[in-house]
Motif scaffolding. Structure first.
Motif, PDB file in Angstrom:
ATOM      1  N   VAL A 138       0.841  -1.188   0.000  1.00 26.55           N
ATOM      2  CA  VAL A 138       0.000   0.000   0.000  1.00 26.55           C
ATOM      3  C   VAL A 138       0.883   1.247   0.000  1.00 26.55           C
ATOM      4  N   ILE A 139       0.621   2.108  -0.946  1.00 28.76           N
ATOM      5  CA  ILE A 139       1.313   3.381  -1.025  1.00 28.76           C
ATOM      6  C   ILE A 139       0.433   4.377  -0.287  1.00 28.76           C
ATOM      7  N   THR A 140       1.026   5.112   0.644  1.00 29.38           N
ATOM      8  CA  THR A 140       0.241   5.980   1.506  1.00 29.38           C
ATOM      9  C   THR A 140       0.736   7.418   1.466  1.00 29.38           C
ATOM     10  N   ALA A 141      -0.084   8.292   2.028  1.00 30.74           N
ATOM     11  CA  ALA A 141       0.267   9.703   2.216  1.00 30.74           C
ATOM     12  C   ALA A 141       0.197   9.993   3.709  1.00 30.74           C
ATOM     13  N   THR A 142       0.791  11.113   4.090  1.00 31.80           N
ATOM     14  CA  THR A 142       0.644  11.595   5.462  1.00 31.80           C
ATOM     15  C   THR A 142      -0.157  12.883   5.431  1.00 31.80           C
ATOM     16  N   GLU A 143      -0.709  13.248   6.560  1.00 38.05           N
ATOM     17  CA  GLU A 143      -1.514  14.463   6.651  1.00 38.05           C
ATOM     18  C   GLU A 143      -0.712  15.714   6.317  1.00 38.05           C
ATOM     19  N   GLU A 144       0.583  15.690   6.607  1.00 36.58           N
ATOM     20  CA  GLU A 144       1.426  16.876   6.426  1.00 36.58           C
ATOM     21  C   GLU A 144       2.039  16.967   5.021  1.00 36.58           C
ATOM     22  N   MET A 145       1.796  15.984   4.190  1.00 42.37           N
ATOM     23  CA  MET A 145       2.276  16.003   2.805  1.00 42.37           C
ATOM     24  C   MET A 145       1.488  17.056   2.028  1.00 42.37           C
ATOM     25  N   THR A 146       2.124  17.691   1.079  1.00 42.92           N
ATOM     26  CA  THR A 146       1.384  18.652   0.262  1.00 42.92           C
ATOM     27  C   THR A 146       0.502  17.904  -0.739  1.00 42.92           C
ATOM     28  N   VAL A 147      -0.565  18.564  -1.151  1.00 46.80           N
ATOM     29  CA  VAL A 147      -1.462  17.995  -2.153  1.00 46.80           C
ATOM     30  C   VAL A 147      -0.688  17.746  -3.446  1.00 46.80           C
ATOM     31  N   GLU A 148       0.232  18.647  -3.783  1.00 46.35           N
ATOM     32  CA  GLU A 148       1.039  18.493  -4.993  1.00 46.35           C
ATOM     33  C   GLU A 148       1.905  17.229  -4.916  1.00 46.35           C
ATOM     34  N   PRO A 172      -4.392   6.108   0.867  1.00 47.35           N
ATOM     35  CA  PRO A 172      -4.814   6.161   2.264  1.00 47.35           C
ATOM     36  C   PRO A 172      -3.876   7.133   2.994  1.00 47.35           C
ATOM     37  N   VAL A 173      -4.437   7.894   3.899  1.00 49.07           N
ATOM     38  CA  VAL A 173      -3.645   8.844   4.682  1.00 49.07           C
ATOM     39  C   VAL A 173      -3.467   8.237   6.066  1.00 49.07           C
ATOM     40  N   ILE A 174      -2.213   8.140   6.492  1.00 50.92           N
ATOM     41  CA  ILE A 174      -1.946   7.487   7.773  1.00 50.92           C
ATOM     42  C   ILE A 174      -1.193   8.416   8.726  1.00 50.92           C
ATOM     43  N   LYS A 175      -1.398   8.132   9.991  1.00 53.05           N
ATOM     44  CA  LYS A 175      -0.670   8.784  11.072  1.00 53.05           C
ATOM     45  C   LYS A 175      -0.188   7.631  11.941  1.00 53.05           C
ATOM     46  N   LYS A 197       0.454   4.060  12.313  1.00 51.57           N
ATOM     47  CA  LYS A 197      -0.102   2.925  11.556  1.00 51.57           C
ATOM     48  C   LYS A 197      -1.610   3.039  11.403  1.00 51.57           C
ATOM     49  N   LYS A 198      -2.179   4.136  11.923  1.00 52.45           N
ATOM     50  CA  LYS A 198      -3.634   4.321  11.891  1.00 52.45           C
ATOM     51  C   LYS A 198      -4.035   5.147  10.679  1.00 52.45           C
ATOM     52  N   ILE A 199      -5.108   4.713  10.021  1.00 52.01           N
ATOM     53  CA  ILE A 199      -5.624   5.449   8.870  1.00 52.01           C
ATOM     54  C   ILE A 199      -6.494   6.608   9.378  1.00 52.01           C
ATOM     55  N   THR A 200      -6.224   7.801   8.865  1.00 51.71           N
ATOM     56  CA  THR A 200      -6.983   8.986   9.281  1.00 51.71           C
ATOM     57  C   THR A 200      -7.825   9.549   8.153  1.00 51.71           C
ATOM     58  N   GLY A 201      -7.594   9.086   6.940  1.00 48.67           N
ATOM     59  CA  GLY A 201      -8.351   9.592   5.807  1.00 48.67           C
ATOM     60  C   GLY A 201      -7.920   8.923   4.532  1.00 48.67           C
ATOM     61  N   ILE A 202      -8.450   9.435   3.438  1.00 52.13           N
ATOM     62  CA  ILE A 202      -8.045   8.974   2.110  1.00 52.13           C
ATOM     63  C   ILE A 202      -8.087  10.188   1.197  1.00 52.13           C
ATOM     64  N   ILE A 203      -7.126  10.275   0.303  1.00 53.86           N
ATOM     65  CA  ILE A 203      -7.141  11.356  -0.681  1.00 53.86           C
ATOM     66  C   ILE A 203      -7.189  10.724  -2.062  1.00 53.86           C
ATOM     67  N   THR A 204      -8.147  11.179  -2.845  1.00 53.76           N
ATOM     68  CA  THR A 204      -8.355  10.636  -4.186  1.00 53.76           C
ATOM     69  C   THR A 204      -8.047  11.714  -5.213  1.00 53.76           C
ATOM     70  N   ARG A 205      -8.026  11.311  -6.461  1.00 52.02           N
ATOM     71  CA  ARG A 205      -7.829  12.292  -7.533  1.00 52.02           C
ATOM     72  C   ARG A 205      -8.918  13.354  -7.483  1.00 52.02           C
ATOM     73  N   ALA A 206     -10.153  12.945  -7.209  1.00 52.62           N
ATOM     74  CA  ALA A 206     -11.267  13.903  -7.132  1.00 52.62           C
ATOM     75  C   ALA A 206     -11.041  14.903  -5.997  1.00 52.62           C
ATOM     76  N   ASP A 207     -10.531  14.426  -4.853  1.00 56.28           N
ATOM     77  CA  ASP A 207     -10.232  15.329  -3.738  1.00 56.28           C
ATOM     78  C   ASP A 207      -9.196  16.369  -4.148  1.00 56.28           C
ATOM     79  N   ILE A 208      -8.193  15.932  -4.896  1.00 54.60           N
ATOM     80  CA  ILE A 208      -7.145  16.850  -5.343  1.00 54.60           C
ATOM     81  C   ILE A 208      -7.713  17.881  -6.311  1.00 54.60           C
ATOM     82  N   ILE A 209      -8.531  17.438  -7.250  1.00 50.24           N
ATOM     83  CA  ILE A 209      -9.164  18.367  -8.194  1.00 50.24           C
ATOM     84  C   ILE A 209     -10.009  19.383  -7.435  1.00 50.24           C
ATOM     85  N   ASN A 210     -10.800  18.917  -6.469  1.00 51.56           N
ATOM     86  CA  ASN A 210     -11.634  19.823  -5.682  1.00 51.56           C
ATOM     87  C   ASN A 210     -10.781  20.821  -4.896  1.00 51.56           C
TER      88      ASN A 210
END
Length: 164
Positions: free
Chosen positions: A107-117, A132-135, A137-150
């Motif tokens: 699983v390739i993940t992001a962190t909350e502090e990562m930039t959208v770019e 999936p966005v993790i903090k 080992k816990k998942i705190t959210g998910i960012i999708t292409r649609a989220d980035i566009i929005n």
């Protein structure tokens, strides 16, 4: 803008033992194409529409040319019947298969502090549609292409620009 500002909080998730038919029902109910898979509260995989479609892959037709012997003419219909029965049984049982059998384990993940770019660049590099966005080992959210566009659209409209 940071991922935590653009992500979907409290994403729809499933357990590794969830039957595929339930995962598909979640896809349809929430209009999504992928689910983070958890064991307890730990992220262990992702299951996507592509993972499910891969179950329907068929074998490529052989390039070899062969002429059947008289014995093979009798054997082939019997062998094909047995294969068809196995295929029917497999298709019937796919819905009962646990998600962990088909999910992507790496699983390739992001962190909350990562930039959208940076998240967008990672998605493009890896050829994926969601992170999936993790903090820890816990998942705190998910960012999708649609989220980035929005997020990009909101940032342009907030600055008085058209975004075009």
């Amino acid at each position: 803008m940071l991922v935590k500002d653009a992500m979907t909080k409290d994403p729809v998730v499933c357990a590794a033992t969830t039957p595929l038919r339930e995962a598909v029902a979640l896809f349809r109910k929430h209009h999504i194409g992928g689910l983070p898979v958890l064991e307890g509260k730990e992220l262990v995989g992702m299951v996507t529409e592509s993972d499910l479609i891969s179950l329907l892959r068929t074998e490529r037709i052989s390039d070899d040319l062969w002429l059947p012997s008289p014995f093979e003419i009798i054997e082939v219909p019997i062998r094909e019947f047995i294969n068809w029965e196995k295929t029917k049984e497999a298709l019937t049982n796919i819905g009962d298969m646990p998600v962990k059998k088909v999910m992507t384990h790496r699983v390739i993940t992001a962190t909350e502090e990562m930039t959208v770019e940076a998240a967008a660049a990672l998605m493009l590099k890896e050829g994926i549609s969601r992170l999936p966005v993790i903090k820890g080992k816990k998942i705190t959210g998910i960012i999708t292409r649609a989220d980035i566009i929005n997020a990009v659209g909101a940032s342009y409209s907030g600055n008085g620009e058209t975004g075009v």
